[in-house]
Design a protein around this motif. Sequence first.
Motif, PDB file in Angstrom:
ATOM      1  N   LYS A  56     -24.792  -7.102  14.516  1.00 10.12           N
ATOM      2  CA  LYS A  56     -24.445  -7.488  15.894  1.00 10.12           C
ATOM      3  C   LYS A  56     -23.017  -8.016  16.006  1.00 10.12           C
ATOM      4  CE  LYS A  56     -28.360  -6.282  17.573  1.00 10.12           C
ATOM      5  NZ  LYS A  56     -28.430  -5.088  18.417  1.00 10.12           N
ATOM      6  N   GLU A  57     -22.276  -7.950  14.904  1.00 13.00           N
ATOM      7  CA  GLU A  57     -20.860  -8.326  14.853  1.00 13.00           C
ATOM      8  C   GLU A  57     -20.616  -9.775  15.267  1.00 13.00           C
ATOM      9  OE1 GLU A  57     -18.702  -5.318  17.011  1.00 13.00           O
ATOM     10  OE2 GLU A  57     -19.320  -3.761  15.613  1.00 13.00           O
ATOM     11  N   ALA A  58     -21.495 -10.664  14.846  1.00  8.83           N
ATOM     12  CA  ALA A  58     -21.364 -12.085  15.157  1.00  8.83           C
ATOM     13  C   ALA A  58     -20.488 -12.769  14.109  1.00  8.83           C
ATOM     14  CB  ALA A  58     -22.744 -12.728  15.187  1.00  8.83           C
ATOM     15  N   THR A  59     -20.205 -14.032  14.371  1.00  5.60           N
ATOM     16  CA  THR A  59     -19.449 -14.857  13.433  1.00  5.60           C
ATOM     17  C   THR A  59     -20.285 -16.086  13.112  1.00  5.60           C
ATOM     18  OG1 THR A  59     -17.351 -14.124  14.378  1.00  5.60           O
ATOM     19  CG2 THR A  59     -17.307 -16.160  13.089  1.00  5.60           C
ATOM     20  N   ILE A 150     -13.744 -13.570   6.042  1.00  5.52           N
ATOM     21  CA  ILE A 150     -15.019 -12.872   5.950  1.00  5.52           C
ATOM     22  C   ILE A 150     -16.196 -13.829   6.141  1.00  5.52           C
ATOM     23  CG2 ILE A 150     -16.432 -11.371   4.477  1.00  5.52           C
ATOM     24  CD1 ILE A 150     -13.686 -10.175   5.311  1.00  5.52           C
ATOM     25  N   ASN A 151     -17.165 -13.394   6.909  1.00  5.99           N
ATOM     26  CA  ASN A 151     -18.405 -14.157   7.069  1.00  5.99           C
ATOM     27  C   ASN A 151     -19.154 -14.161   5.739  1.00  5.99           C
ATOM     28  OD1 ASN A 151     -18.805 -14.728  10.097  1.00  5.99           O
ATOM     29  ND2 ASN A 151     -18.221 -12.578  10.074  1.00  5.99           N
ATOM     30  N   GLY A 152     -19.508 -15.342   5.258  1.00  2.07           N
ATOM     31  CA  GLY A 152     -20.268 -15.431   4.019  1.00  2.07           C
ATOM     32  C   GLY A 152     -21.623 -14.745   4.123  1.00  2.07           C
ATOM     33  N   ALA A 153     -22.205 -14.731   5.326  1.00  2.20           N
ATOM     34  CA  ALA A 153     -23.502 -14.082   5.531  1.00  2.20           C
ATOM     35  C   ALA A 153     -23.416 -12.572   5.351  1.00  2.20           C
ATOM     36  CB  ALA A 153     -24.040 -14.391   6.930  1.00  2.20           C
TER      37      ALA A 153
END
Length: 162
Positions: A56-59, A150-153
């Motif tokens: 979903k391209e979230a942060t 970068i998102n760690g998730a």
Amino acid sequence: MYAKTFVILCMLFSSCIGISQKKETSSKKDKAFPITKTEAEWRKELSDMEFYVLRKEATENPFTSELLENKEKGTYVCAGCGTELFKSETKFKSGTGWPSFYEEIKGNVAYDVDYKIGYKRTEEHCANCGGHLGHVFDDGPKPTGLRHCINGAALNFVPDTK
């Protein structure tokens, strides 16, 4: 007199459409990736946060990733498909609250244009599954001058076996 004013106003308003308002279209949505799954399949395989970020391209919230302070030697891979994305040697402390790297593994990270917050940014995604990773900025350290934020998730860490 009114006709002249009307014509001038029309010309003025039509000239306001400038290049800054024209947005590049995202080619990611139209691209077929080597690894393709339905939304239901992704939901089944990923945690809620991984799905939210990758699909979903979230942060994720800053300073919440377990990988932020990781200093082990190894490789950061896509949490969606396992593609190798970043080497630990290229990780640095950016102070932003997200894992940051100055260089990607060439060919495994792809780029797109993102205007979600009102201005142009370079979005990064996994070249194999299309999963959203984060964004790249031009304020990183040498040798590249880049900061892959970068998102760690979006990542899993695979330690070196040596």
